[in-house]
Design a protein around this motif. Structure first.
Motif, PDB file in Angstrom:
ATOM      1  N   TRP A 246       0.844  -1.188   0.000  1.00  0.00           N
ATOM      2  CA  TRP A 246       0.000   0.000   0.000  1.00  0.00           C
ATOM      3  C   TRP A 246       0.885   1.246   0.000  1.00  0.00           C
ATOM      4  O   TRP A 246       1.883   1.310   0.726  1.00  0.00           O
TER       5      TRP A 246
ATOM      6  N   ARG B  87      -1.394  -0.532  -4.141  1.00  0.00           N
ATOM      7  CA  ARG B  87      -2.592   0.309  -4.135  1.00  0.00           C
ATOM      8  C   ARG B  87      -2.237   1.673  -3.561  1.00  0.00           C
ATOM      9  O   ARG B  87      -1.617   1.769  -2.494  1.00  0.00           O
TER      10      ARG B  87
ATOM     11  N   VAL C 137     -11.480   1.960  -1.170  1.00  0.00           N
ATOM     12  CA  VAL C 137     -10.757   0.704  -0.939  1.00  0.00           C
ATOM     13  C   VAL C 137     -11.437  -0.479  -1.614  1.00  0.00           C
ATOM     14  O   VAL C 137     -10.926  -1.601  -1.561  1.00  0.00           O
TER      15      VAL C 137
ATOM     16  N   ALA D 168      -3.529  -2.326   7.901  1.00  0.00           N
ATOM     17  CA  ALA D 168      -2.384  -2.549   7.017  1.00  0.00           C
ATOM     18  C   ALA D 168      -1.087  -2.242   7.771  1.00  0.00           C
ATOM     19  O   ALA D 168      -1.087  -1.391   8.678  1.00  0.00           O
TER      20      ALA D 168
END
Length: 298
Positions: free
Chosen positions: A30, A67, A165, A177
């Motif tokens: 992430w 992401r 998300v 996360a």
């Protein structure tokens, strides 16, 4: 003549009892970028950043299937502090790694590219992300912001609101996360309970969408074992074997604990009828649903 009632995708999903398990998007990296201004509907892609830097970050993220999420503190507090960015990585052994930096100019975000090429720092506490991206979907704001407020009051240093998300209809959505755990259908009270248990290394099946290092049928298998035998640590269960026969899977779930039983989980998939799945998208589409049909303990 009465006005047509406004459609909310999360209300519709609850009325249909849409299954949560198996809906976490796959991923292990992430990129977080603190942005205190208004978030465009398409998040990072829509930001008015230096094109060269933006292109570098996007290309590096795409190469690792990372992401990119915009983040901010609830209420957009602490504007006097430098804006932050982070790269979070999930490791199967639980030694998750993070790299954090700050940025004042757009060009400072190039540090993200360098961070993606380094291991990162282990041992940092996880980050709790609450989707509150109202410009993307109304339910993310209506349901996400109260959850962001409740969690921020409890863990002000861990919690950030973030952009889309995935799975708007499961709002409020929370990601822990780089643990890679998605929770959905949360409200203020249940979010505090879920995160409190998670931080104590007890993942419950209630509100669990899945682990992002697993594919949907595997997520469902783990959720089914948790539902049957009770909460367990994030890395307690391991997928040992997965086999598929058309719309059916047999998934062997084992434990890292010696002498623990083996769980053979049967999972079946099917497509739902076409439905409106988001508040903004007026078109209808079907979704693939995975459901555990049996668990055999060996």
């Amino acid at each position: 003549m009465t006005a047509e009632a406004r459609f909310f995708c999360a209300d519709a999903a609850r009325s249909r009892d849409d299954p949560l398990a198996g809906t976490a998007p796959y991923g292990s990296t992430w990129i977080l970028i603190e942005y205190r201004g208004g978030w465009p509907p398409n998040g990072f892609d829509g930001l008015p950043l230096d094109p060269g830097t933006k292109g570098l970050v996007f290309a590096a993220a795409q190469a690792l299937r990372a992401r990119i999420l915009l983040i901010r503190r609830h209420g957009r507090r602490l504007p006097e502090e430098p804006r932050r960015w982070a790269v979070l990585r999930y490791d199967d052994d639980g030694a998750h790694r993070q790299t954090w930096g700050t940025w004042n100019r757009d060009e400072d975000l190039a540090g993200i590219v360098d961070a993606l090429g380094t291991p990162g720092e282990p041992g940092r506490p996880p980050v709790v992300l609450v989707c509150a991206h109202g410009m993307h979907d109304a339910c993310c704001a209506v349901r996400g912001r109260p959850v962001g407020r409740a969690l921020s009051e409890r863990w002000p240093d861990l919690v950030w609101e973030c952009t889309h998300v995935g799975g708007d209809r499961f709002a409020a959505n929370v990601i822990v996360a780089p643990d890679g755990v998605y929770y959905g259908n949360l409200d203020a009270a249940s979010s505090v309970s879920a995160v409190e248990e998670h931080l104590a290394d007890r993942v419950h099946a209630d509100h669990l969408r899945g682990y992002t290092n697993l594919f949907p049928p595997q997520q469902v298998a783990v959720a089914a074992v948790l539902a049957r035998f009770g909460p367990a640590g994030r890395h307690h269960y391991v997928i040992e074997e997965t086999s598929r026969d058309h719309d059916r899977w047999r998934i062997r779930v084992t434990s890292r604990t010696l002498l623990s039983p083996v769980h053979d989980v049967e999972v079946r998939s099917h497509r739902t009828p076409p439905r409106q799945l988001t508040c903004r998208g007026r078109s209808v589409s079907s979704a693939v649903v995975y459901e555990a049909t049996s668990i055999r303990v060996g």
